[in-house]
Design an enzyme around this catalytic site. Structure first.
Site, short mmCIF file in Angstrom:
data_model
loop_
_atom_site.label_atom_id
_atom_site.label_comp_id
_atom_site.label_asym_id
_atom_site.label_seq_id
_atom_site.Cartn_x
_atom_site.Cartn_y
_atom_site.Cartn_z
N GLU A 140 0.81 -1.23 0.00
CA GLU A 140 0.00 0.00 0.00
C GLU A 140 0.84 1.28 0.00
O GLU A 140 0.82 2.03 0.98
CB GLU A 140 -0.95 0.02 1.21
N GLU A 192 -5.48 -8.62 1.08
CA GLU A 192 -6.13 -8.16 2.32
C GLU A 192 -7.60 -7.89 2.05
O GLU A 192 -7.95 -7.28 1.04
CB GLU A 192 -5.51 -6.87 2.87
C1 FCB Z 1 -4.29 -2.13 5.66
C2 FCB Z 1 -2.89 -2.44 6.14
C3 FCB Z 1 -2.87 -3.52 7.19
C4 FCB Z 1 -3.98 -3.33 8.20
C5 FCB Z 1 -5.31 -3.21 7.50
C6 FCB Z 1 -6.50 -3.09 8.42
O1 FCB Z 1 -4.32 -0.86 5.11
O2 FCB Z 1 -2.09 -2.85 5.07
O3 FCB Z 1 -1.62 -3.51 7.81
O4 FCB Z 1 -3.72 -2.23 8.97
O5 FCB Z 1 -5.28 -2.09 6.64
#
Ligand code: FCB
Length: 495
Positions: free
Chosen positions: A221, A402
């Site tokens: 990210e 994620e």
């Molecule tokens: C993302 C991050 C991860 C965690 C999630 C909830 O942006 O990459 O580390 O904090 O959010």
């Protein structure tokens, strides 16, 4: 109240949802506005029977689908001072009074550095096929350069070997925000040299683990570092400097490209790609102005990172908005975009929330939010972003690295944790992913955020995102209802 003060009061994601365009363009007046549609409408999105379902109504995923879970080093490892680990920007930031909720730090976190064997057994018991973790740069190079620390490399070697022994595919992220503090002291991501240092670090990691890790992710990210770290300052390094922010974006992208090249140069067989949090952006109304504002918003949220990597050019509308004198425009050297667009093997998508943009460039909420107030719960956004990237940048293999939900989880007297809302959330998002696959998206794996409750950055330990509950005082792990449910999903290979 000034815009800046309002922003300071907001939590990280509310900001993320309004951010990029706001600081750069003045498009955004009020960071978060009211609800424009009722929560009841949410239910509508997956009522229709899926034509791909089994006769019994089950949704089956492709054979061998990579059901997984994700974590990151600073959020779970603890052992902050052990085996030669140096300080990262997150050690500095979390130890600065007022920066994190309750002053929480990652000093101990989920103590995974010591308990990794037990955590590996948990993963095996869940039936995980893939595990996404990150490597802590300051464990490998305490001050961000020079000879790698063998004890740091050995830890990840043990972890990776343990995964293989349990039949779980390792997926390693090289940078999940824990920049060595020494590099920050030398200018951090504003300093172009940090990208070169990253390539050296990546090379050391490839040398030690390249034979055992099939999939590498470069930078987690980059947008969050840009927005949360440099626009609003509620993430390390805690800056509020829009001019610096987009130069940082460029250097993070450069670091990505250099790491891709470094892997190729080793001749290792592993695949590699970027890990991008993508936000589908929708106009909040039907006006042409809302459509235009949404387009630019999408530029800052998505195309700034996707176009550079997959098309070898930053988006013109974003460049024009930043202006010819911006540090990003002035910071790009000949050949940089060729490096950034070095061919990758896959795209890692992280999806949490959509963004709705008004004619004025404000953002509004349309769906219920989670405990993370920046997160609107909208599974359809998963479908939209997966099909969009496939259409605009693909086809190329995609992994979801994620997706998840924080819940107010508590350990009941009978020893259970009932996170029914997380089960619903995951079911709806898995169904959206399934539809995307059916409609041609080459999605190969899906990593729930997160395996374990952990240090949620500025939110400290208050937000729990895990499938597995961590009782921090004892470090006991308890499978939540969602973990039991996920085990069954994996066993059935579907819903
Ligand atoms: C993302 C991050 C991860 C965690 C999630 C909830 O942006 O990459 O580390 O904090 O959010």
């Amino acid at each position: 109240m000034s815009l800046l003060t309002r922003r300071r009061l907001l939590h990280r994601a509310a900001l993320s949802a309004t951010a990029a365009g706001a600081a750069r363009t003045g498009l955004v007046g009020a960071p978060v506005a009211g609800t424009v549609a009722s929560a009841a409408a949410v239910a509508g999105c997956d009522d229709e029977p899926d034509p791909d379902a089994d006769p019994d109504g089950a949704l089956r995923f492709p054979p061998g689908f990579g059901w997984g879970a994700a974590t990151s080093a600073y959020q779970i490892e603890g052992a902050a001072k052990e085996d030669g680990r140096g300080d990262s920007v997150w050690d500095t930031f979390s130890h600065t009074p007022g920066r994190t909720r309750n002053g929480d730090t990652g000093d101990v976190a989920a103590d995974h550095y010591h308990r990794y064997a037990q955590d590996l057994d948990l993963m095996r018991d869940l039936g995980l096929r893939s595990y996404r973790f990150s490597i802590s740069w300051p464990r490998i190079q305490a001050d961000g350069s020079g000879r790698p620390n063998q004890r740091g490399l050995d830890f990840y070697r043990r972890l990776v070997d343990g995964l293989h022994e349990r039949g779980i595919a390792p997926m390693a992220t090289l940078f999940h925000w824990d920049l060595p503090q020494a590099l920050q002291d030398a200018g951090g991501w504003e300093n172009r040299d940090t990208a070169e240092r990253f390539a050296d670090y990546a090379d050391a990691v490839f040398g030690a683990l390249g034979d055992r890790v099939p999939v590498w992710l470069t930078v987690n990210e980059p947008k969050t570092v840009v927005q949360n770290g440099y626009l609003w300052g509620h993430h390390a390094p805690g800056r509020q400097d829009p001019a610096a922010a987009y130069l940082v974006a460029h250097h993070l992208q450069l670091a990505h490209g250099l790491a891709v090249r470094a892997l190729r140069a080793t001749g290792a067989e592993g695949r590699i790609g970027p890990a991008l949090n993508l936000h589908p952006c929708y106009p909040a109304d039907e006006t042409a102005e809302a459509a235009a504002a949404t387009r630019l918003y999408d530029g800052y949220e998505n195309r700034l990172y996707l176009d550079s990597i997959f098309k070898g050019a930053y988006p013109q509308d974003v460049l024009a908005d930043l202006g010819a004198e911006s540090r990003l425009v002035r910071g790009v050297r000949d050949g940089d975009l060729k490096i950034i667009s070095s061919p990758v093997d896959l795209l890692a998508v992280q999806y949490y929330t959509p963004i709705y943009v008004t004619a004025q460039g404000d953002t509004v909420r349309r769906w219920p939010t989670s405990e993370a107030e920046w997160q609107q719960i909208y599974p359809e956004g998963m479908y939209d972003i997966l099909t969009r990237v496939t259409r605009d940048y693909g086809p190329l293999p995609i992994t979801i690295t994620e997706n998840g939900l924080p819940c107010p989880d508590t350990l009941a007297a009978d020893g259970t944790v009932d996170d029914a809302a997380r089960v619903d959330f995951l079911r709806d998002h898995f169904a959206a992913a399934h539809r995307a696959i059916r409609d041609g998206v080459p999605l190969e794996s899906y990593h729930v955020w997160s395996l374990l409750d952990n240090f949620e950055w500025a939110e400290g330990y208050e937000q729990r995102w895990g499938l597995v509950y961590v009782d921090y005082p004892t470090q006991r792990r308890v499978l939540k209802r969602s973990a039991h449910w996920y085990r069954d999903v994996i066993r059935r290979n579907g819903l």
